[in-house]
Design an enzyme around this catalytic site. Structure first.
Site, mmCIF file in Angstrom:
data_model
loop_
_atom_site.group_PDB
_atom_site.id
_atom_site.type_symbol
_atom_site.label_atom_id
_atom_site.label_comp_id
_atom_site.label_asym_id
_atom_site.label_seq_id
_atom_site.Cartn_x
_atom_site.Cartn_y
_atom_site.Cartn_z
ATOM 1 N N HIS A 61 33.212 25.470 21.947
ATOM 2 C CA HIS A 61 32.449 26.585 21.393
ATOM 3 C C HIS A 61 32.822 26.722 19.928
ATOM 4 O O HIS A 61 33.635 25.944 19.396
ATOM 5 C CB HIS A 61 32.710 27.880 22.170
ATOM 6 C CG HIS A 61 34.122 28.377 22.109
ATOM 7 N ND1 HIS A 61 35.208 27.653 22.597
ATOM 8 C CD2 HIS A 61 34.657 29.528 21.617
ATOM 9 C CE1 HIS A 61 36.321 28.340 22.421
ATOM 10 N NE2 HIS A 61 36.016 29.482 21.821
ATOM 11 N N HIS A 63 34.236 29.335 18.037
ATOM 12 C CA HIS A 63 35.235 30.242 17.473
ATOM 13 C C HIS A 63 36.150 29.440 16.546
ATOM 14 O O HIS A 63 36.401 28.248 16.768
ATOM 15 C CB HIS A 63 36.049 30.903 18.587
ATOM 16 C CG HIS A 63 35.364 32.113 19.163
ATOM 17 N ND1 HIS A 63 35.624 32.587 20.429
ATOM 18 C CD2 HIS A 63 34.416 32.951 18.633
ATOM 19 C CE1 HIS A 63 34.866 33.663 20.660
ATOM 20 N NE2 HIS A 63 34.131 33.897 19.596
ATOM 21 N N ASP A 65 39.281 29.096 15.956
ATOM 22 C CA ASP A 65 40.480 28.371 16.387
ATOM 23 C C ASP A 65 40.161 27.069 17.102
ATOM 24 O O ASP A 65 41.073 26.314 17.454
ATOM 25 C CB ASP A 65 41.378 29.266 17.258
ATOM 26 C CG ASP A 65 40.673 29.861 18.466
ATOM 27 O OD1 ASP A 65 39.437 29.920 18.469
ATOM 28 O OD2 ASP A 65 41.373 30.286 19.407
ATOM 29 N N HIS A 66 38.855 26.775 17.280
ATOM 30 C CA HIS A 66 38.462 25.527 17.924
ATOM 31 C C HIS A 66 37.723 24.577 16.982
ATOM 32 O O HIS A 66 37.480 23.425 17.350
ATOM 33 C CB HIS A 66 37.574 25.815 19.139
ATOM 34 C CG HIS A 66 38.306 26.516 20.242
ATOM 35 N ND1 HIS A 66 38.728 25.884 21.388
ATOM 36 C CD2 HIS A 66 38.723 27.807 20.353
ATOM 37 C CE1 HIS A 66 39.361 26.751 22.159
ATOM 38 N NE2 HIS A 66 39.372 27.927 21.550
ATOM 39 N N ASP A 206 39.185 29.053 27.075
ATOM 40 C CA ASP A 206 38.365 30.206 26.692
ATOM 41 C C ASP A 206 37.294 30.535 27.732
ATOM 42 O O ASP A 206 36.101 30.411 27.492
ATOM 43 C CB ASP A 206 37.708 29.971 25.329
ATOM 44 C CG ASP A 206 38.726 29.906 24.209
ATOM 45 O OD1 ASP A 206 39.635 29.063 24.285
ATOM 46 O OD2 ASP A 206 38.632 30.725 23.277
ATOM 47 N N HIS A 265 46.372 26.634 25.226
ATOM 48 C CA HIS A 265 45.680 27.744 24.572
ATOM 49 C C HIS A 265 46.395 29.075 24.805
ATOM 50 O O HIS A 265 45.836 30.042 25.312
ATOM 51 C CB HIS A 265 44.228 27.823 25.057
ATOM 52 C CG HIS A 265 43.340 28.636 24.138
ATOM 53 N ND1 HIS A 265 43.117 29.968 24.321
ATOM 54 C CD2 HIS A 265 42.643 28.282 23.029
ATOM 55 C CE1 HIS A 265 42.301 30.421 23.381
ATOM 56 N NE2 HIS A 265 42.001 29.407 22.574
#
Length: 304
Positions: A61, A63, A65-66, A206, A265
């Site tokens: 996805h 966000h 942090d990815h 997530d 994570h």
């Protein structure tokens, strides 16, 4: 052999001892990166690997942090004079998101190719392996991934000789090719036994625990799931933010019947995830609180 390495195990923000989310898979000369959080390049260097050979980058996805490590990764590839195209796979909006990030990496000497995920479950096939994306339940559109290495049946020399199949065709048939020669058609099933067990890794972060994770993880040799919280009082927060606790991840692994679970994570507040393994292993005994750089070599059953 399939190399699996968790380059970064952090969520939300990088820490001095924990980079943000990324996973590297290497098989038969191909390198696949899933997610590219901040610090991924450093994690690669610490592993002794180079970013230049990466063939595919998948995103769960969008966000930060990815995906925040992507512009720097692309620049490094460009500075290494990469010429080969790079394939990017991700949810809807992929080209737009990457295009926005490329404001700070505008010129690259190689082509970016985009394949968006448009279905609840979607499989992308490549030579020798496949990547399957499946929808999970986060605060925005998010997918987990399975990488599966297929393995055909063993070559049966006696059957090939009995059927009078020319030796010059054996190698092509073993590779799955159908051949028409001198008014006769030769097919791979004429010389191959039943398919053998391949290799499979499932990766998902997530999300809340959902049935799609269990169904897609079944048959995996390794399951990698987020365990964002280990503290007993963080369940409500996990539900509110659409994440999973370590205990919920263990229950998913148990339901899927996998042999091993790696947790990843982690919340920045989860300083020592290994402290919670005692209770987690009561649910699923073969659970590992993975740290950055954790690596496994998966081998076919008869190669071990």
């Amino acid at each position: 052999m399939l190399d699996v390495s968790l380059l970064g195990t952090g969520g939300m923000m990088p820490l001095p001892y924990r980079w943000l989310t990324s996973l590297m898979l290497r098989y038969h000369g191909k390198s696949i990166l899933i997610d590219c959080g901040e610090g991924t390049q450093i994690a690669l260097r610490e592993k002794g690997w180079s970013p230049n050979p990466i063939d595919i980058i998948c995103f769960t996805h969008y966000h930060a942090d990815h995906i925040s490590g992507l512009p720097g990764m692309l620049l490094t590839m460009g500075n290494a004079e990469r010429k080969e195209p790079l394939l990017l796979i991700g949810p809807k909006g992929l080209a737009k998101v990457v295009g926005s990030l490329r404001v700070i990496a505008p010129e690259l000497p190689f082509e970016l190719q985009f394949r968006e995920i448009t279905e609840q479950e979607q499989t992308f096939s490549f030579e020798g392996f496949s990547l399957k994306a499946f929808r999970v339940s986060h605060s925005i559109l998010c997918y987990g991934y399975c990488m599966t290495v297929e393995r055909g049946g063993r070559f049966d020399k006696e059957r090939a000789l009995e059927q009078g199949i020319p030796i010059k065709l054996w190698n092509r048939l073993q590779k799955g090719e159908t051949i028409a020669l001198e008014e006769r058609v030769y097919t791979p099933d004429m010389v191959l036994g039943p398919p053998r067990k391949g290799l499979k890794v499932t990766y998902c972060t997530d999300t809340r625990p959902v049935g799609s994770i269990v169904s897609n993880a079944e048959g995996s040799d390794l399951l990698i799931l987020e365990g964002m919280y280990g503290e007993a009082d963080k369940l409500a927060k996990a539900k509110e933010n659409r994440h999973m606790t370590m205990y919920e991840a263990a229950r998913v692994a148990k339901a899927a019947g996998v042999p091993e679970l790696w947790l990843t994570h982690y919340s920045p507040s989860l300083m020592r995830p290994e402290e919670y393994l005692g209770d987690v292993r009561k649910i699923f005994p073969n659970t590992v609180a993975a740290k950055d750089g954790r690596t496994m070599e998966l081998k076919f059953e008869d190669d071990e």
